[in-house]
Design a protein around this motif. Structure first.
Motif, mmCIF file in Angstrom:
data_model
loop_
_atom_site.group_PDB
_atom_site.id
_atom_site.type_symbol
_atom_site.label_atom_id
_atom_site.label_comp_id
_atom_site.label_asym_id
_atom_site.label_seq_id
_atom_site.Cartn_x
_atom_site.Cartn_y
_atom_site.Cartn_z
ATOM 1 N N LEU A 101 -19.378 -9.108 -61.205
ATOM 2 C CA LEU A 101 -18.547 -10.221 -60.737
ATOM 3 C C LEU A 101 -17.081 -9.956 -61.092
ATOM 4 N N GLY A 102 -16.850 -9.487 -62.308
ATOM 5 C CA GLY A 102 -15.487 -9.155 -62.718
ATOM 6 C C GLY A 102 -14.890 -8.055 -61.862
ATOM 7 N N VAL A 103 -15.661 -6.992 -61.632
ATOM 8 C CA VAL A 103 -15.176 -5.865 -60.836
ATOM 9 C C VAL A 103 -14.880 -6.309 -59.402
ATOM 10 N N TYR A 128 -7.279 -12.878 -61.706
ATOM 11 C CA TYR A 128 -7.353 -12.212 -63.014
ATOM 12 C C TYR A 128 -8.173 -13.037 -64.010
ATOM 13 N N LEU A 129 -7.963 -14.346 -64.003
ATOM 14 C CA LEU A 129 -8.705 -15.226 -64.910
ATOM 15 C C LEU A 129 -10.193 -15.194 -64.602
ATOM 16 N N TYR A 130 -10.544 -15.281 -63.326
ATOM 17 C CA TYR A 130 -11.949 -15.280 -62.916
ATOM 18 C C TYR A 130 -12.626 -13.968 -63.306
ATOM 19 N N ALA A 131 -11.920 -12.852 -63.112
ATOM 20 C CA ALA A 131 -12.452 -11.542 -63.511
ATOM 21 C C ALA A 131 -12.625 -11.479 -65.025
ATOM 22 N N ALA A 132 -11.639 -11.967 -65.761
ATOM 23 C CA ALA A 132 -11.718 -11.948 -67.231
ATOM 24 C C ALA A 132 -12.905 -12.776 -67.728
ATOM 25 N N ILE A 133 -13.161 -13.890 -67.072
ATOM 26 C CA ILE A 133 -14.309 -14.718 -67.454
ATOM 27 C C ILE A 133 -15.606 -13.935 -67.229
ATOM 28 N N GLY A 134 -15.708 -13.274 -66.097
ATOM 29 C CA GLY A 134 -16.895 -12.449 -65.836
ATOM 30 C C GLY A 134 -17.074 -11.361 -66.868
ATOM 31 N N PHE A 185 -18.168 -12.853 -70.287
ATOM 32 C CA PHE A 185 -19.602 -13.164 -70.361
ATOM 33 C C PHE A 185 -20.427 -11.889 -70.470
ATOM 34 N N SER A 186 -20.057 -10.872 -69.715
ATOM 35 C CA SER A 186 -20.771 -9.604 -69.784
ATOM 36 C C SER A 186 -20.720 -9.029 -71.208
ATOM 37 N N LEU A 187 -19.552 -9.088 -71.807
ATOM 38 C CA LEU A 187 -19.391 -8.589 -73.171
ATOM 39 C C LEU A 187 -20.232 -9.396 -74.164
ATOM 40 N N SER A 188 -20.261 -10.706 -73.995
ATOM 41 C CA SER A 188 -21.069 -11.548 -74.873
ATOM 42 C C SER A 188 -22.548 -11.196 -74.762
#
Length: 129
Positions: A87-89, A103-109, A112-115
């Motif tokens: 989703l981020g990509v 940018y914000l939407y990608a960062a959120i994705g 979550f992936s990192l978490s």
């Protein structure tokens, strides 16, 4: 945190997705505007369809966070880790000039992936100890 971290991440993600789904369904032109995309009738219809699907995903994420079988929670987290990263990509690859919202939407994705990834590693390391 491990398994509890995965459960909390699923619940937080479900909440974010539910909000996104409502925005997509009720105000698709605003969502498209925030991404810097054109807002024609066909694309708005597509956003509404995606909103319904994302709402269903949010419900499934919430319900899966409550699974008693930890292996099922881990399986869901693996899928969501991959999906959130994609989703981020894909958000960064939107075929328009990126906006602050993109940018914000990608960062959120990616967040979550990192978490999911961190908590999956914790679960994995606690099972091998």
């Amino acid at each position: 945190m491990g398994i509890n971290g995965i459960r909390k991440t699923l619940q937080a993600g479900a909440t974010v997705f539910a909000f996104s789904a409502l925005l997509l369904f009720l105000l698709p032109s605003l969502f498209l505007d925030l991404l810097g995309m054109d807002s024609g009738d066909q694309l708005q219809w597509s956003m509404r369809m995606i909103g319904i699907t994302v709402f269903a995903l949010a419900g499934n994420m919430w319900q899966n966070s409550k699974q008693t079988d930890e292996s099922r929670v881990v399986t869901v987290a693996r899928v969501m880790c991959f999906s959130a990263a994609l989703l981020g990509v894909l958000t960064l690859l939107v075929p328009v000039t990126l906006t602050w919202f993109g940018y914000l939407y990608a960062a959120i994705g990616f967040g979550f992936s990192l978490s999911y990834l961190v908590n999956l590693i914790k679960v994995s390391s606690s099972q091998t100890s």
